[in-house]
Scaffold this motif. Structure first.
Motif, PDB file in Angstrom:
ATOM      1  N   ARG A 245       4.185   5.157  15.013  1.00  0.00           N
ATOM      2  CA  ARG A 245       4.046   4.169  14.704  1.00  0.00           C
ATOM      3  C   ARG A 245       2.833   4.506  13.629  1.00  0.00           C
ATOM      4  NH1 ARG A 245       6.305   4.241  19.905  1.00  0.00           N
ATOM      5  NH2 ARG A 245       6.623   2.212  20.908  1.00  0.00           N
ATOM      6  N   SER A 246       2.409   5.255  13.398  1.00  0.00           N
ATOM      7  CA  SER A 246       1.518   6.107  11.784  1.00  0.00           C
ATOM      8  C   SER A 246       2.351   5.597  10.798  1.00  0.00           C
ATOM      9  CB  SER A 246       1.193   6.953  12.129  1.00  0.00           C
ATOM     10  OG  SER A 246      -0.169   6.936  13.002  1.00  0.00           O
ATOM     11  N   ALA A 247       3.889   6.404  11.230  1.00  0.00           N
ATOM     12  CA  ALA A 247       4.683   6.452  10.451  1.00  0.00           C
ATOM     13  C   ALA A 247       5.121   4.816   9.880  1.00  0.00           C
ATOM     14  CB  ALA A 247       5.458   7.801  10.202  1.00  0.00           C
ATOM     15  N   LEU A 248       5.309   4.199  10.464  1.00  0.00           N
ATOM     16  CA  LEU A 248       5.357   2.545  10.355  1.00  0.00           C
ATOM     17  C   LEU A 248       4.689   1.480   9.998  1.00  0.00           C
ATOM     18  CD1 LEU A 248       7.040   1.964  13.902  1.00  0.00           C
ATOM     19  CD2 LEU A 248       8.867   2.272  12.053  1.00  0.00           C
ATOM     20  N   THR A 249       3.563   1.944  10.137  1.00  0.00           N
ATOM     21  CA  THR A 249       2.483   1.539   9.556  1.00  0.00           C
ATOM     22  C   THR A 249       2.224   1.763   8.381  1.00  0.00           C
ATOM     23  OG1 THR A 249       1.527   0.962  12.185  1.00  0.00           O
ATOM     24  CG2 THR A 249      -0.188   0.952   9.631  1.00  0.00           C
ATOM     25  N   LEU A 250       1.887   3.426   8.295  1.00  0.00           N
ATOM     26  CA  LEU A 250       1.773   4.035   6.571  1.00  0.00           C
ATOM     27  C   LEU A 250       3.014   3.464   5.794  1.00  0.00           C
ATOM     28  CD1 LEU A 250      -0.030   7.399   7.644  1.00  0.00           C
ATOM     29  CD2 LEU A 250      -0.672   5.327   6.232  1.00  0.00           C
ATOM     30  N   GLY A 251       4.235   3.671   6.595  1.00  0.00           N
ATOM     31  CA  GLY A 251       5.212   3.007   5.512  1.00  0.00           C
ATOM     32  C   GLY A 251       5.410   1.779   5.080  1.00  0.00           C
ATOM     33  N   THR A 252       4.372   0.359   5.427  1.00  0.00           N
ATOM     34  CA  THR A 252       4.339  -0.384   6.216  1.00  0.00           C
ATOM     35  C   THR A 252       3.464  -0.043   4.746  1.00  0.00           C
ATOM     36  OG1 THR A 252       4.980  -1.163   7.910  1.00  0.00           O
ATOM     37  CG2 THR A 252       3.771  -2.913   6.279  1.00  0.00           C
ATOM     38  N   VAL A 253       2.752   0.157   4.340  1.00  0.00           N
ATOM     39  CA  VAL A 253       1.387   0.044   3.064  1.00  0.00           C
ATOM     40  C   VAL A 253       2.005   0.124   2.008  1.00  0.00           C
ATOM     41  CG1 VAL A 253      -0.806   1.179   2.287  1.00  0.00           C
ATOM     42  CG2 VAL A 253      -1.041   0.397   4.939  1.00  0.00           C
ATOM     43  N   ALA A 254       2.829   1.491   2.055  1.00  0.00           N
ATOM     44  CA  ALA A 254       3.438   1.921   1.074  1.00  0.00           C
ATOM     45  C   ALA A 254       4.826   1.162   0.191  1.00  0.00           C
ATOM     46  CB  ALA A 254       4.634   3.655   1.293  1.00  0.00           C
ATOM     47  N   VAL A 255       5.461   0.763   1.725  1.00  0.00           N
ATOM     48  CA  VAL A 255       6.360  -0.652   0.873  1.00  0.00           C
ATOM     49  C   VAL A 255       5.584  -1.840   0.036  1.00  0.00           C
ATOM     50  CG1 VAL A 255       8.319  -1.707   1.192  1.00  0.00           C
ATOM     51  CG2 VAL A 255       8.205   0.497   2.484  1.00  0.00           C
ATOM     52  N   GLY A 256       4.342  -2.151   0.466  1.00  0.00           N
ATOM     53  CA  GLY A 256       3.845  -3.356  -0.213  1.00  0.00           C
ATOM     54  C   GLY A 256       3.388  -2.604  -1.129  1.00  0.00           C
ATOM     55  N   ALA A 257       2.681  -1.615  -1.335  1.00  0.00           N
ATOM     56  CA  ALA A 257       2.133  -1.232  -2.474  1.00  0.00           C
ATOM     57  C   ALA A 257       3.366  -0.650  -3.725  1.00  0.00           C
ATOM     58  CB  ALA A 257       1.040   0.186  -2.515  1.00  0.00           C
ATOM     59  N   VAL A 258       4.501  -0.368  -3.081  1.00  0.00           N
ATOM     60  CA  VAL A 258       5.076  -0.554  -4.549  1.00  0.00           C
ATOM     61  C   VAL A 258       5.898  -1.734  -4.960  1.00  0.00           C
ATOM     62  CG1 VAL A 258       7.691   0.600  -5.084  1.00  0.00           C
ATOM     63  CG2 VAL A 258       6.064   1.751  -3.525  1.00  0.00           C
ATOM     64  N   LEU A 259       6.300  -2.557  -4.056  1.00  0.00           N
ATOM     65  CA  LEU A 259       7.149  -3.765  -4.560  1.00  0.00           C
ATOM     66  C   LEU A 259       5.798  -4.204  -5.209  1.00  0.00           C
ATOM     67  CD1 LEU A 259       8.265  -5.281  -0.960  1.00  0.00           C
ATOM     68  CD2 LEU A 259       9.123  -4.329  -3.237  1.00  0.00           C
ATOM     69  N   ALA A 260       4.546  -4.368  -4.988  1.00  0.00           N
ATOM     70  CA  ALA A 260       3.085  -4.771  -5.610  1.00  0.00           C
ATOM     71  C   ALA A 260       3.020  -4.458  -7.170  1.00  0.00           C
ATOM     72  CB  ALA A 260       1.929  -5.170  -5.173  1.00  0.00           C
TER      73      ALA A 260
END
Length: 285
Positions: free
Chosen positions: A73-88
Motif C-alpha cells: 500500500r505504501s508503494a502504491l501511495t508513494l508511487g501515485t505521488v511520484a507519478v503525479g509529480a513527474v506528470l506535473a
C-alpha cells in the motif's frame, strides 16, 4: 501514544503507551511479561481499542494486517505521488498558472486528507486521490526550485531517503525506544514548532517580518529547516511503532491503507523541508 499523523491519532496501535495499553492489566490467557499481555485489541472499545468493535475488528486468523500489506500500500501511495509529480513537472511549465494549479492541488489534497482522517474506515480512493493531488503540488514546487537551483529536487529525494533509512535503522536497532514519555515530549516540541511557524507566516503575510522571517534563506532558515527534518524523523519513529504494534495485535488488513497514508504524509513533510534546506545551502555557496 498518538502519531503525528491524524490518520494514526484515532487508532490504538501502541502496546506500551498511555492511550491503548500503558500500565493496564494483562489480558487473561497471556503470560506476564509477554508483549501481548497488554493487547489493546482485546479490551473494551471505550478503553481506546478501536478494533474491539464488531464492524472493525478482523476475525481471528483472517484479514490481519501484515508488513507486506503495509509495503504494498505504501508503494502504491508513494508511487501515485511520484507519478503525479513527474506528470506535473513534464506538462506544466513554470508560470503563474502552474503556481495557481499547485496551490489548488495542495488545498484539494489537504481537504481529502482531512476527510480521510475523520472517517472511521480507510478509503483507498480518498488516499490515492490525496496522493495524486499532493504529487501535482510537489511536481510544480520541485520544478520551481529546480529552475533556480538545478538538481535541488534530486538532492532532496536522496536526503529524504537517507533520513528515512537512518531513522528506520536506528528504530530497528533499538537505539530509540518509543514510549509514551518520548511521544509526549516530542509532540510538545512539534506542536510548539508548528505554532511558531504559523505565527511567523502571519507576520510575513502582514509585512511585519521581511524575507520570510524564520523561514528565510539564511542561517536562521537553515536552522529551522534542520529542526523540521528532525521532527519529521521523530514522526517516522511514531509511525514505525504504531505499524509494528498494529501488526502484533492483529489490526484489520484495511488498516494498512492508513499506515501507507500516514507514512506518505510524513515523507512529504521531510521532502519539502529537505528541498528548502538544499536550496538554502545552495544559495550560500
Amino acid at each position: 501514544m498518538r502519531s503525528s499523523n491524524p490518520v494514526f491519532s484515532r487508532r490504538g496501535f501502541s502496546r506500551d503507551n498511555g492511550y491503548a495499553g500503558f500500565n493496564t492489566a494483562p489480558q487473561a490467557g497471556y503470560a506476564q511479561g509477554s508483549p501481548y499481555a497488554q493487547n489493546p485489541y482485546a479490551q473494551n472499545p471505550y478503553a481506546q481499542n478501536p478494533y474491539a468493535q464488531a464492524d472493525v475488528q478482523a476475525p481471528a486468523g483472517t484479514g490481519r494486517m501484515t508488513m507486506d500489506d503495509v509495503i504494498v500500500r505504501s508503494a502504491l501511495t508513494l508511487g501515485t505521488v511520484a507519478v503525479g509529480a513527474v506528470l506535473a513537472w513534464a506538462l506544466l511549465p513554470v508560470s503563474g498558472t502552474s503556481y495557481g494549479l499547485a496551490v489548488g492541488s495542495a488545498l484539494i489534497a489537504f481537504v481529502l486528507a482531512m476527510v480521510q482522517s475523520f472517517k472511521r474506515t480507510p478509503s483507498p480512493a480518498l488516499i490515492l486521490g490525496y496522493a495524486a493531488f499532493e504529487g501535482v503540488f510537489l511536481g510544480v514546487f520541485s520544478e520551481m526550485f529546480n529552475s533556480r537551483w538545478s538538481g535541488a529536487p534530486f538532492q532532496a529525494v536522496l536526503g529524504t531517503m537517507a533520513v528515512s533509512g537512518a531513522t528506520l535503522l536506528v528504530y530497528k536497532a533499538g537505539w530509540i525506544r518509543v514510549t509514551a514519555r518520548y511521544a509526549r515530549i516530542g509532540m510538545s516540541i512539534a506542536i510548539a514548532f508548528m505554532v511558531v511557524m504559523a505565527i511567523n507566516l502571519l507576520l510575513v503575510a502582514f509585512g511585519v517580518a521581511d524575507d520570510g522571517g524564520l523561514r528565510s534563506f539564511g542561517p536562521l532558515g537553515a536552522l529551522v529547516g534542520i529542526i523540521a527534518i528532525v521532527l519529521g524523523a521523530f514522526f517516522l519513529t511514531l509511525d514505525f511503532k504504531q505499524i509494528e504494534d498494529g501488526i502484533a495485535y492483529g489490526a484489520p488488513r484495511s488498516e494498512s491503507w492508513l499506515a501507507a497514508f500516514g507514512l506518505t504524509m510524513t515523507l512529504v513533510w521531510i521532502y519539502v523541508e529537505m528541498l528548502r534546506l538544499v536550496a538554502i545551502f545552495s544559495s550560500n555557496d
